[in-house]
Design an enzyme around this catalytic site. Structure first.
Site, PDB file in Angstrom:
ATOM      1  CB  ALA A   1      -0.920  -0.007   1.221  1.00  0.00           C
TER       2      ALA A   1
ATOM      3  N   GLY B   1      -0.012   9.843  -6.011  1.00  0.00           N
ATOM      4  CA  GLY B   1       0.154   8.697  -6.897  1.00  0.00           C
ATOM      5  C   GLY B   1       1.574   8.677  -7.420  1.00  0.00           C
TER       6      GLY B   1
ATOM      7  CD1 TRP C   1      -5.006   4.808  -7.107  1.00  0.00           C
ATOM      8  CD2 TRP C   1      -6.570   3.461  -7.950  1.00  0.00           C
ATOM      9  NE1 TRP C   1      -5.978   5.601  -7.666  1.00  0.00           N
ATOM     10  CE2 TRP C   1      -6.949   4.791  -8.198  1.00  0.00           C
ATOM     11  CE3 TRP C   1      -7.405   2.428  -8.387  1.00  0.00           C
ATOM     12  CZ2 TRP C   1      -8.123   5.130  -8.853  1.00  0.00           C
ATOM     13  CZ3 TRP C   1      -8.585   2.766  -9.047  1.00  0.00           C
ATOM     14  CH2 TRP C   1      -8.920   4.087  -9.273  1.00  0.00           C
TER      15      TRP C   1
ATOM     16  CD  GLU D   1       7.087  -1.202  -8.322  1.00  0.00           C
ATOM     17  OE1 GLU D   1       5.922  -0.791  -8.486  1.00  0.00           O
ATOM     18  OE2 GLU D   1       7.924  -0.620  -7.602  1.00  0.00           O
TER      19      GLU D   1
ATOM     20  CD  GLN E   1      -8.952  -0.450 -36.352  1.00  0.00           C
ATOM     21  OE1 GLN E   1      -9.379  -0.126 -35.242  1.00  0.00           O
ATOM     22  NE2 GLN E   1      -9.517  -0.086 -37.480  1.00  0.00           N
TER      23      GLN E   1
ATOM     24  CB  THR F   1       2.475   7.145 -15.384  1.00  0.00           C
ATOM     25  OG1 THR F   1       3.367   8.240 -15.124  1.00  0.00           O
ATOM     26  CG2 THR F   1       1.356   7.136 -14.350  1.00  0.00           C
TER      27      THR F   1
END
Length: 383
Positions: free
Chosen positions: A123, A130, A155, A239, A335, A364
């Protein structure tokens, strides 16, 4: 890539197991409650019995003692097979943190548990923190011999499956400081902790965590008080390579599925794979997948040669390349498959959902690019 006999045997064994246990869509639907649960405890127990969940853990904790390359191979193959073991990624990331910083008792409890099939979660993210990890505000107040936790996390992947939560909370300083963060081992059933699921396109994967005067003993601290940021940074290789390997397998699965489709789908009296626009698109996708594969395994080999070395540039490149490639492959494959790629009775729509979100979690794509740029001396503070 050139693999040893042992590595080839591992890949073959994992492929055979996945074909047998989760090789059809019907099997996977059964294991995942119609696709709503990305983790199957039944399949997970079988993998634990085979020793695969502890593959990269030390032998003294019931692990296999293998390296990062072997772990990446396992992750790539299980993802390519769409084996529903969603709890493994967080578990092995958490285990690596305890291996580096945990006490002897914590290592024994967590690492041996992961090898046996116990799911673990971490957590870190909060509603206002974020990508900006330093902005964490969930606080652990030291009162005598205990810490009292108050605040919210969000999250949190697999918290609803986990036996413990690896919590990153603030023990000193204020939001915005990297110093003052501490890691804690929190039982998932601890009084004062409430776990609430968040509905997503991927099913039951992530959760909100609410801490209201949750009391932890002093020995719940993992590593050193106020040193959580440095401990987080030490685990980045693991990670990011784990997430990259999963998305490499996902990209390969999407590619394999669309290849089969374009070879058999007839339009204008010939297979659509015979059209140049399709052929060239697939050639580009195959090249991108292979680039991601080489980057991941080259970085994994570097980790095995020097496990203590942090590779921010290489690990961020691997995560960025693999997740962006997986997203591109899955969307292009959808597609090319037309309506069949969108229909829930086929696997492609699931591959699209899992690949799109991969560019968000674990840092991200924008954050990965920032990290890579900084390793070249580029930043907002250049003069």
């Amino acid at each position: 890539m050139e693999w040893s006999d042992e590595q080839r045997s591992l890949v073959a064994a994992v492929q055979d197991f996945c074909r047998r246990e989760a090789g059809t869509r019907e099997q996977r639907q059964h294991l995942t409650n119609g696709g709503r649960e990305p983790h199957s405890p039944e399949l997970y127990r079988k993998m634990a019995d085979l020793g695969w969940l502890g593959l990269s853990l030390p032998e003294e904790f019931d692990g296999g003692g293998a390296g990062m390359v072997e772990l990446c191979l396992f992750l790539e193959e299980t993802a390519k097979a769409m084996a529903p073991i969603g709890g493994f990624t967080t578990s092995i990331i958490v285990a690596a943190t305890y291996e580096r910083f945990g006490s002897s008792e914590q290592k024994k409890r967590i690492l041996s548990g992961v090898a046996r099939g116990v799911v673990e979660a971490v957590a870190m993210s909060e509603p206002e923190a974020g990508s900006d990890v330093a902005n964490l505000s969930c606080r652990a107040e030291h009162r005598g011999d205990v810490f009292v936790i108050n605040g919210q996390k969000t999250w949190c992947s697999n918290a609803h499956l986990a036996e413990h939560i690896l919590l990153v909370a603030r023990t000193s300083g204020s939001a915005g400081d990297h110093h003052g963060l501490t890691m804690f081992l929190v039982p998932a059933n601890a009084p004062g902790l409430t776990i609430s699921g968040i509905d997503t396109m991927g099913g039951r994967e992530v959760n909100d965590l609410y801490f209201a005067d949750c009391v932890l003993p002093a020995d719940a601290v993992v590593g050193q008080v106020d040193n959580g940021w440095r401990q987080l940074m030490a685990g980045l290789n693991m990670e990011r390579l784990i997430l990259a390997s999963v998305m490499l397998g996902t990209a390969q699965r999407a590619f394999d599925d669309v290849m089969e489709y374009v070879k058999n789908r007839q339009q204008f009296r010939r297979p659509i794979g015979s059209f140049q626009v399709i052929r060239h698109r697939l050639a580009d996708l195959a090249t991108e997948i292979e680039c991601a594969r080489l980057l991941i395994y080259n970085t994994a080999a570097q980790v095995d040669r020097a496990p203590e070395k942090v590779l921010p540039r290489e690990s961020s490149m691997a995560k960025l390349k693999a997740t962006e490639t997986a997203r591109r492959v899955a969307l292009d494959a959808m597609q090319m498959m037309g309506g069949y790629g969108y229909a829930t009775e086929f696997d492609m729509e699931r591959l699209v959902r899992s690949s799109v979100v991969s560019t968000v979690y674990g840092g991200t794509s924008e954050i990965q690019r920032e990290i890579i740029a900084k390793t070249y001396g580029l930043s907002d503070h250049m003069r």
